[in-house]
Write a protein that holds these residues in place. Sequence first.
Motif, PDB file in Angstrom:
ATOM      1  N   THR A  30       0.839  -1.189   0.000  1.00  0.00           N
ATOM      2  CA  THR A  30       0.000   0.000   0.000  1.00  0.00           C
ATOM      3  C   THR A  30       0.875   1.241   0.000  1.00  0.00           C
ATOM      4  N   LEU A 208      -5.355   5.959  -0.281  1.00  0.00           N
ATOM      5  CA  LEU A 208      -4.531   4.777  -0.213  1.00  0.00           C
ATOM      6  C   LEU A 208      -4.707   3.959  -1.484  1.00  0.00           C
ATOM      7  N   GLN A 211      -2.519  -3.074  -2.349  1.00  0.00           N
ATOM      8  CA  GLN A 211      -3.027  -4.286  -1.710  1.00  0.00           C
ATOM      9  C   GLN A 211      -3.889  -5.055  -2.699  1.00  0.00           C
TER      10      GLN A 211
END
Length: 211
Positions: A30, A208, A211
């Motif tokens: 991330t 963000l 992932q």
Amino acid sequence: MTHGLPVLYSFRRCPYAMRARLAVLASHQTCELREIMLRDKAPEFLAISPSGTVPMLLLPDGTVIDESLDIMRWTLSQHDPEHWLGVDDGGWIARNDGPFKRSLDRYKYPSRFEKVEPLAERAKALAILDDYEERLAWSRYLFGASPSLADMAILPFVRQFASVDTDWWDALARPNVKRWLGEFVSSGRFEAVMLKYPKWQAGDVPTLFGQ
């Protein structure tokens, strides 16, 4: 900066930034993503960017990485579950970033250059694609059944080339390159790296990515 996370300064449509985002996604890590508008670059970005270009990765210790391939390699050196770094590309990425990109720019943006024949530049770029065509006749990706750093570093530029004149591209008989590109742009991977984000400004809630 979100505590402990790298910050990726990016621009959605830039093929260099696209391949950096592809590497972040493949690494299952991330980062904080900051979308930069190339015509209105945030002063905070310019204050720390050596080149004033995207992508740029700011590490938590203050280190700046501002070359897209270096960002890809650093990110994957942290975690490389698909083994992108395990394949020697034999200079194919350098050929993409050199002669192919040179001809692509002159084909796509001929007004930016003096004495340019865009169709001649298109032919030069197509000659490089013909090498991909031959290779992809025998494998799904450039170096086998799985994607490598080379595939994901090169495909964003092939996508840009194909979009310059879609009628010409659609009529072009290059089935293997078209299959390779088509699988890429229809993948969940591509969809994930092409989500739209608002222009970043200092003080914004962190976005963000990964992932």
